[in-house]
Write a protein that holds these residues in place. Structure first.
Motif, PDB file in Angstrom:
ATOM      1  N   GLN A 172       0.826  -1.207   0.000  1.00  0.00           N
ATOM      2  CA  GLN A 172       0.000   0.000   0.000  1.00  0.00           C
ATOM      3  C   GLN A 172       0.854   1.248   0.000  1.00  0.00           C
ATOM      4  O   GLN A 172       0.448   2.275  -0.565  1.00  0.00           O
ATOM      5  CB  GLN A 172      -0.956  -0.015   1.192  1.00  0.00           C
ATOM      6  N   GLY A 173       2.026   1.182   0.608  1.00  0.00           N
ATOM      7  CA  GLY A 173       2.939   2.322   0.542  1.00  0.00           C
ATOM      8  C   GLY A 173       3.360   2.609  -0.888  1.00  0.00           C
ATOM      9  O   GLY A 173       3.390   3.766  -1.330  1.00  0.00           O
ATOM     10  N   VAL A 174       3.676   1.556  -1.649  1.00  0.00           N
ATOM     11  CA  VAL A 174       4.037   1.721  -3.062  1.00  0.00           C
ATOM     12  C   VAL A 174       2.845   2.252  -3.853  1.00  0.00           C
ATOM     13  O   VAL A 174       2.978   3.175  -4.673  1.00  0.00           O
ATOM     14  CB  VAL A 174       4.524   0.377  -3.650  1.00  0.00           C
ATOM     15  N   HIS A 175       1.672   1.681  -3.620  1.00  0.00           N
ATOM     16  CA  HIS A 175       0.481   2.052  -4.396  1.00  0.00           C
ATOM     17  C   HIS A 175       0.152   3.533  -4.233  1.00  0.00           C
ATOM     18  O   HIS A 175      -0.030   4.251  -5.224  1.00  0.00           O
ATOM     19  CB  HIS A 175      -0.701   1.190  -3.944  1.00  0.00           C
ATOM     20  N   VAL A 176       0.073   4.000  -3.001  1.00  0.00           N
ATOM     21  CA  VAL A 176      -0.327   5.384  -2.747  1.00  0.00           C
ATOM     22  C   VAL A 176       0.784   6.358  -3.126  1.00  0.00           C
ATOM     23  O   VAL A 176       0.532   7.378  -3.789  1.00  0.00           O
ATOM     24  CB  VAL A 176      -0.738   5.559  -1.272  1.00  0.00           C
ATOM     25  N   THR A 177       2.016   6.066  -2.741  1.00  0.00           N
ATOM     26  CA  THR A 177       3.114   6.986  -3.037  1.00  0.00           C
ATOM     27  C   THR A 177       3.338   7.116  -4.533  1.00  0.00           C
ATOM     28  O   THR A 177       3.517   8.222  -5.058  1.00  0.00           O
ATOM     29  CB  THR A 177       4.402   6.519  -2.340  1.00  0.00           C
TER      30      THR A 177
END
Length: 417
Positions: free
Chosen positions: A91-96
């Motif tokens: 989710q960190g990769v997805h949002v960032t």
């Protein structure tokens, strides 16, 4: 006096090629931006699918926010518990990445805007289908990015639930994106190898004087993306980096000091939790299991059971996360054993005391219940849970999205859901 409509051939009409005078537009710039989006949006789509799977939406009707997904849920599987940082990373990769790509997307749309005003609107059936796919592509991209940013900011101004809107929108957008990529990628790669612009409907027939080069424009777009990256990515870290996450609702602000000084999404006050419901005299955990077997446990009863510890993060769909916190409490599988499931614990439905907000009821898969790190937590970092962190008891499960780590737990029902 009536105003005469502009002729499509007039240089003052957006339907005229002469209206679009920027000398920057052309196949090379559009191709560079397109190739960046080709890789970035593919990663966004895949991490979005993985994020959706993490909610175990097949646990219907509790977790299922898209009950009519049909074949679009073909890939769903029981979400794993290892590695424990899996959802945090995804989710960190997805949002960032999504926020970082916003300047690239806007630049790409700007570079091709003359094509949206091309006349006639359809020169052939094939051209008409391409124009329709282009509308779905542009509309889908704007919809997905706008709803995603609003969700990150906890600003739910759109009608309906974010989950089905974003889920179905992603499939429509990505289908149009794949069609567009198949048609345009070979041409884009050829354009990248050319050292000069050739005749194209994107090249203005009457360009204005340039104020910046195409490479300068790319540096400007890249700088915007880098700025958004630098003011977002820190929400995935603790320490000084978190203070740089100025665009994240759980970013730059320090949560305070003490053992429970880490971020939360919803406070006890927001969720409607009253002290009268959670004090030791009033609160009881109701655990229901095989053949209706029921146990009512006070906090003192739970403290008398074997307690275990696990170092696990909290990671939410909005992209923010914490580092590992030390949780201590009763294993979920031990609670299942209390009500008849001594081996192979089943799925569990968890219900909260909260009166407001989503996921007042959430379900966990049997593999999550069986994991030795899955706890009904009573303590965090050596101290009692605070009201905002779920006192008197909360769920904590490795690799699960934050909303499945139910706070203020009131009832647990074990059995096939």
């Amino acid at each position: 006096m009536a105003r005469t409509p502009l002729s499509p051939s007039s240089p003052f009409s957006p339907f005229s090629p002469a209206f679009w005078r920027s000398p920057l537009r052309g196949p090379w710039l559009t191709s560079v931006l397109g190739v960046v989006l080709l890789g970035g949006i593919t990663v966004l789509f895949l991490t979005g699918l993985v994020s959706y799977a993490a909610y175990n939406p097949n646990l219907s009707p509790v977790n299922d926010k898209t009950p009519d997904k049909g074949i679009l849920g073909f890939y769903l599987f029981s979400w794993p518990t290892s590695p424990h940082w899996l959802y945090r990373l995804n989710q960190g990769v997805h949002v960032t990445l999504g926020i970082t790509l916003i300047p690239v997307l806007l630049a790409k749309l700007w570079s091709v805007v003359p094509k949206l005003f091309t006349l006639p609107p359809a020169r052939s059936l094939a051209h008409a289908l391409e124009r329709i796919s282009l509308l779905l592509l542009v509309g889908g991209a704007l919809f997905e990015f706008v709803t995603g940013v609003l969700n990150v900011q906890l600003d739910y101004v759109f009608p309906g639930s974010f989950y089905p809107l974003h889920f179905y929108g992603a499939w429509v957008f990505f289908a149009a994106f794949v069609v567009h990529a198949v048609l345009k990628t070979p041409m884009a790669l050829r354009n990248l190898r050319r050292l000069r612009e050739e005749s194209s409907e994107l090249v203005s027939p009457n360009p204005a004087e340039p104020t910046v080069s195409r490479r300068g424009a790319l540096w400007f777009v890249g700088g915007g993306s880098l700025l958004l990256f630098g003011t977002t990515v820190g929400q995935n870290f603790d320490g000084p980096l978190r203070r740089t996450a100025l665009l994240a609702p759980h970013g730059g602000a320090e949560p305070g000091s003490g053992p429970a000084a880490f971020q939360i999404n919803k406070t006890a006050a927001y969720a409607g939790i009253r002290e009268a419901d959670t004090n030791e005299e009033a609160w009881r955990l109701v655990v229901v299991g095989r053949d209706g077997r029921t146990a009512r446990l006070s906090r003192a009863d739970l403290l008398a059971m074997p307690l275990h510890s696990a170092a696990l993060p909290i990671a939410c769909v909005e992209g923010w996360s914490t580092s590992d916190q030390w949780w201590r409490g009763v294993r979920l599988r031990d609670l299942a054993a209390l009500v008849g499931y001594d081996a192979d614990p089943p799925d569990v439905l968890v219900e909260s005391l909260q009166r407001r907000g989503a996921f007042r009821r959430a379900a966990l898969r049997a593999n999550q219940v069986a994991d030795s790190r899955s706890l009904l937590a009573l303590f965090v970092n050596g101290e009692d849970l605070t009201p905002d962190h779920g006192y008197p008891a909360r769920i904590i499960v490795p690799a699960a999205p934050g909303v499945l780590n139910t706070k203020w737990v009131a009832r647990m029902t074990f059995g096939d859901l």
